[in-house]
Design a protein around this motif. Structure first.
Motif, PDB file in Angstrom:
ATOM      1  N   LEU A  46      -4.151  14.664  13.347  1.00 43.90           N
ATOM      2  CA  LEU A  46      -3.717  14.971  11.763  1.00 43.90           C
ATOM      3  C   LEU A  46      -3.234  13.739  11.377  1.00 43.90           C
ATOM      4  N   VAL A  47      -2.194  13.024  12.106  1.00 45.43           N
ATOM      5  CA  VAL A  47      -1.608  11.695  11.609  1.00 45.43           C
ATOM      6  C   VAL A  47      -2.626  10.757  11.218  1.00 45.43           C
ATOM      7  N   ARG A  48      -3.681  10.380  12.187  1.00 46.07           N
ATOM      8  CA  ARG A  48      -4.451   9.579  11.628  1.00 46.07           C
ATOM      9  C   ARG A  48      -5.290   9.779  10.681  1.00 46.07           C
ATOM     10  N   GLN A  49      -5.686  11.199  10.384  1.00 42.68           N
ATOM     11  CA  GLN A  49      -6.475  11.522   9.083  1.00 42.68           C
ATOM     12  C   GLN A  49      -5.269  11.432   7.849  1.00 42.68           C
ATOM     13  N   ALA A  50      -4.147  11.779   7.832  1.00 40.47           N
ATOM     14  CA  ALA A  50      -3.224  11.403   7.081  1.00 40.47           C
ATOM     15  C   ALA A  50      -3.224   9.794   6.685  1.00 40.47           C
TER      16      ALA A  50
ATOM     17  N   ALA B 298      -5.404   7.784   7.195  1.00 40.63           N
ATOM     18  CA  ALA B 298      -6.823   7.214   6.535  1.00 40.63           C
ATOM     19  C   ALA B 298      -6.846   7.570   5.173  1.00 40.63           C
ATOM     20  N   ALA B 299      -6.307   8.706   4.758  1.00 39.40           N
ATOM     21  CA  ALA B 299      -6.224   9.323   3.348  1.00 39.40           C
ATOM     22  C   ALA B 299      -5.321   8.392   2.646  1.00 39.40           C
ATOM     23  N   TYR B 300      -4.178   8.242   2.957  1.00 40.12           N
ATOM     24  CA  TYR B 300      -3.100   7.370   2.342  1.00 40.12           C
ATOM     25  C   TYR B 300      -3.898   6.055   2.042  1.00 40.12           C
ATOM     26  N   ASN B 301      -4.303   5.326   3.279  1.00 39.53           N
ATOM     27  CA  ASN B 301      -4.975   4.050   2.825  1.00 39.53           C
ATOM     28  C   ASN B 301      -6.089   4.025   1.939  1.00 39.53           C
ATOM     29  N   ARG B 302      -6.895   5.185   1.993  1.00 40.60           N
ATOM     30  CA  ARG B 302      -7.990   5.374   0.968  1.00 40.60           C
ATOM     31  C   ARG B 302      -7.270   5.516  -0.688  1.00 40.60           C
TER      32      ARG B 302
END
Length: 146
Positions: free
Chosen positions: A118-122, A124-128
């Motif tokens: 979940l942290v990795r997904q968050a 990645a979403a933040y970076n995008r």
């Protein structure tokens, strides 16, 4: 890079949602502060209450003194562990009420790999989002200079 219509963002709604989340987090903090877990042994000789600061109450029935010291010590440790487990269940329930079961932070206590994902997904979403926003700001700057 995907173009996004940042003008369509409802800033007031975003701020309102943030305010609501902060209010719920504050209420959760007050609830968790007073939350306790309780347990007792099968005979009712040992009762314990466990709170956010640790053991709050330990009650030994007078008949508990008839047990040998090793058995009494084992019962006390078991009841304290059960009271702590009861507290953890109650905390998880309260957090589920506030955050929803899908986003309940306590569920990651049992599934740390799921929490990391979940942290990795968050991230990645933040970076995008950051890259999209910076690209949009760069385009706006170029239009203003051009």
């Amino acid at each position: 890079m995907i173009e996004r219509d940042f003008g369509a963002l409802d800033i007031n709604r975003i701020l309102s949602n943030a305010d609501q989340q902060m209010a719920r987090a504050g209420e959760l903090q007050r609830v968790l502060q007073d939350l306790t877990g309780q347990a007792q042994d099968e005979d009712g000789f040992v009762m314990a209450e466990f709170g956010s600061t640790g053991l709050k109450e330990l009650v030994l029935h007078p008949k508990a003194m008839r047990l040998n010291s090793a058995e009494l010590a084992e019962r006390i440790k078991a009841v304290i562990a059960e009271a702590n487990a009861d507290l953890q269940r109650r905390i998880s329930e309260e957090m589920g009420n506030v955050f929803g079961e899908e986003n309940n932070p306590m569920r990651f206590a049992q599934d740390s790999e799921g929490g990391l994902e979940l942290v990795r997904q968050a991230e990645a979403a933040y970076n995008r989002t950051y890259e999209d926003l910076m690209g949009e700001l760069d385009r706006i700057r170029q239009r203003m200079e051009g």
